[in-house]
Write a protein that holds these residues in place. Structure first.
Motif, PDB file in Angstrom:
ATOM      1  N   LEU A 254       1.015  -1.214  -0.030  1.00 23.43           N
ATOM      2  CA  LEU A 254      -0.029  -0.215   0.078  1.00 23.43           C
ATOM      3  C   LEU A 254       0.826   1.235   0.051  1.00 23.43           C
ATOM      4  O   LEU A 254       0.456   2.192  -0.766  1.00 23.43           O
ATOM      5  CB  LEU A 254      -0.766  -0.094   1.287  1.00 23.43           C
ATOM      6  CG  LEU A 254      -1.765  -0.935   1.150  1.00 23.43           C
ATOM      7  CD1 LEU A 254      -2.705  -1.244   2.565  1.00 23.43           C
ATOM      8  CD2 LEU A 254      -3.051  -0.916   0.138  1.00 23.43           C
ATOM      9  N   ALA A 255       1.937   1.397   0.729  1.00 21.30           N
ATOM     10  CA  ALA A 255       2.962   2.370   0.702  1.00 21.30           C
ATOM     11  C   ALA A 255       3.828   2.717  -0.527  1.00 21.30           C
ATOM     12  O   ALA A 255       4.120   3.726  -1.067  1.00 21.30           O
ATOM     13  CB  ALA A 255       3.768   2.185   2.022  1.00 21.30           C
ATOM     14  N   ASP A 256       4.075   1.529  -1.187  1.00 22.75           N
ATOM     15  CA  ASP A 256       4.975   1.402  -2.290  1.00 22.75           C
ATOM     16  C   ASP A 256       4.152   1.922  -3.431  1.00 22.75           C
ATOM     17  O   ASP A 256       4.959   2.613  -4.140  1.00 22.75           O
ATOM     18  CB  ASP A 256       5.409  -0.294  -2.634  1.00 22.75           C
ATOM     19  CG  ASP A 256       6.214  -0.147  -3.666  1.00 22.75           C
ATOM     20  OD1 ASP A 256       7.321   0.456  -3.933  1.00 22.75           O
ATOM     21  OD2 ASP A 256       6.053  -1.167  -4.839  1.00 22.75           O
ATOM     22  N   ASP A 257       3.150   1.607  -3.674  1.00 26.77           N
ATOM     23  CA  ASP A 257       2.347   2.266  -4.833  1.00 26.77           C
ATOM     24  C   ASP A 257       1.024   2.305  -4.855  1.00 26.77           C
ATOM     25  O   ASP A 257       0.157   1.473  -5.064  1.00 26.77           O
ATOM     26  CB  ASP A 257       2.660   1.413  -6.026  1.00 26.77           C
ATOM     27  CG  ASP A 257       2.473   2.155  -7.425  1.00 26.77           C
ATOM     28  OD1 ASP A 257       1.782   3.164  -7.355  1.00 26.77           O
ATOM     29  OD2 ASP A 257       3.198   1.849  -8.376  1.00 26.77           O
ATOM     30  N   PRO A 258       0.528   3.494  -4.012  1.00 28.84           N
ATOM     31  CA  PRO A 258      -0.894   3.606  -4.006  1.00 28.84           C
ATOM     32  C   PRO A 258      -1.858   3.903  -5.081  1.00 28.84           C
ATOM     33  O   PRO A 258      -2.896   3.654  -5.204  1.00 28.84           O
ATOM     34  CB  PRO A 258      -1.069   4.874  -2.766  1.00 28.84           C
ATOM     35  CG  PRO A 258       0.201   5.543  -3.051  1.00 28.84           C
ATOM     36  CD  PRO A 258       1.250   4.336  -3.465  1.00 28.84           C
ATOM     37  N   SER A 259      -1.175   3.768  -6.279  1.00 26.10           N
ATOM     38  CA  SER A 259      -1.900   3.975  -7.598  1.00 26.10           C
ATOM     39  C   SER A 259      -2.308   2.598  -8.153  1.00 26.10           C
ATOM     40  O   SER A 259      -3.214   2.695  -8.593  1.00 26.10           O
ATOM     41  CB  SER A 259      -1.237   4.817  -8.511  1.00 26.10           C
ATOM     42  OG  SER A 259      -0.036   4.188  -8.952  1.00 26.10           O
ATOM     43  N   ILE A 260      -1.521   1.642  -7.620  1.00 27.90           N
ATOM     44  CA  ILE A 260      -2.027   0.529  -8.128  1.00 27.90           C
ATOM     45  C   ILE A 260      -2.559  -0.493  -6.743  1.00 27.90           C
ATOM     46  O   ILE A 260      -3.734  -1.095  -7.058  1.00 27.90           O
ATOM     47  CB  ILE A 260      -0.588  -0.511  -8.294  1.00 27.90           C
ATOM     48  CG1 ILE A 260      -0.005   0.260  -9.602  1.00 27.90           C
ATOM     49  CG2 ILE A 260      -1.036  -1.890  -8.550  1.00 27.90           C
ATOM     50  CD1 ILE A 260       1.309  -0.484 -10.013  1.00 27.90           C
ATOM     51  N   TYR A 261      -2.233  -0.191  -5.629  1.00 26.50           N
ATOM     52  CA  TYR A 261      -2.534  -1.221  -4.533  1.00 26.50           C
ATOM     53  C   TYR A 261      -3.514  -0.332  -3.662  1.00 26.50           C
ATOM     54  O   TYR A 261      -3.356   0.839  -3.438  1.00 26.50           O
ATOM     55  CB  TYR A 261      -1.497  -1.664  -3.522  1.00 26.50           C
ATOM     56  CG  TYR A 261      -0.603  -2.620  -4.417  1.00 26.50           C
ATOM     57  CD1 TYR A 261      -1.032  -3.714  -4.672  1.00 26.50           C
ATOM     58  CD2 TYR A 261       0.507  -2.000  -4.770  1.00 26.50           C
ATOM     59  CE1 TYR A 261      -0.089  -4.480  -5.407  1.00 26.50           C
ATOM     60  CE2 TYR A 261       1.402  -2.775  -5.642  1.00 26.50           C
ATOM     61  CZ  TYR A 261       1.211  -4.184  -6.130  1.00 26.50           C
ATOM     62  OH  TYR A 261       2.071  -4.893  -6.764  1.00 26.50           O
ATOM     63  N   LEU A 262      -4.583  -0.902  -2.995  1.00 31.29           N
ATOM     64  CA  LEU A 262      -5.594  -0.134  -2.184  1.00 31.29           C
ATOM     65  C   LEU A 262      -6.166  -1.269  -1.229  1.00 31.29           C
ATOM     66  O   LEU A 262      -6.090  -2.167  -1.405  1.00 31.29           O
ATOM     67  CB  LEU A 262      -6.522   0.742  -2.928  1.00 31.29           C
ATOM     68  CG  LEU A 262      -7.388   0.055  -3.651  1.00 31.29           C
ATOM     69  CD1 LEU A 262      -9.008   0.442  -3.550  1.00 31.29           C
ATOM     70  CD2 LEU A 262      -7.351   0.027  -5.221  1.00 31.29           C
ATOM     71  N   THR A 263      -6.949  -0.571  -0.314  1.00 30.13           N
ATOM     72  CA  THR A 263      -7.633  -1.597   0.783  1.00 30.13           C
ATOM     73  C   THR A 263      -9.035  -0.767   0.950  1.00 30.13           C
ATOM     74  O   THR A 263      -9.156   0.379   0.600  1.00 30.13           O
ATOM     75  CB  THR A 263      -6.734  -1.924   1.779  1.00 30.13           C
ATOM     76  OG1 THR A 263      -7.694  -2.868   2.521  1.00 30.13           O
ATOM     77  CG2 THR A 263      -6.500  -0.798   2.646  1.00 30.13           C
TER      78      THR A 263
END
Length: 139
Positions: free
Chosen positions: A81-90
């Motif tokens: 989530l911290a690495d790439d919020p444009s790809i990963y979300l919750t």
């Protein structure tokens, strides 16, 4: 994805990658959407946003296809989530649960392979995972 690795990943890409892993099967989840399992444990699944998700995310809610992905632990979840919020979300639905949502329209082909394979490793029995690591060789 096209052969050059640009553009949106598709459910066919997810299916191909997931089913290439040892003992992986595809079976609809309880809501009738595709889910991929190893020894009956889901490791990736189609996960559209539901009303409570949309309410929680508000204007930040993505509108493209989302892949639910099991991760090894909450530390891995936080790192993604911290690495790439444009790809990963919750969403609040996944609070305290080792899984993330992946925007298929944003993830590259090598990262998609990595996240699906890591999800498989997180759910596969230890002996099966060890045998696969050994057969895959270094890297």
């Amino acid at each position: 994805m096209n052969p050059y690795g640009v553009g949106m990943a598709s459910w066919d890409d997810v299916r191909r990658i997931a089913l290439a892993l040892p003992e992986a099967t595809e079976r609809a989840s309880y809501d009738g959407l595709p889910a991929w399992r190893v020894r009956d444990k889901p490791f990736v699944w189609e996960r559209p946003l539901r009303r409570p998700d949309l309410d929680a995310l508000g204007a930040a809610a993505p509108d493209g296809p989302l892949l639910g992905v099991r991760v090894a632990d909450l530390g891995v979840k936080e790192a993604l989530l911290a690495d790439d919020p444009s790809i990963y979300l919750t969403t609040p639905h996944f609070d305290g649960y080792p899984a993330v949502l992946v925007r298929l329209d944003r993830i590259g082909p090598s990262e998609l392979i990595e996240v699906i394979t890591d999800a498989w490793y997180a759910r596969a029995p230890k002996r099966l995972a060890a045998a696969h690591r050994e057969s895959a060789g270094p890297g």
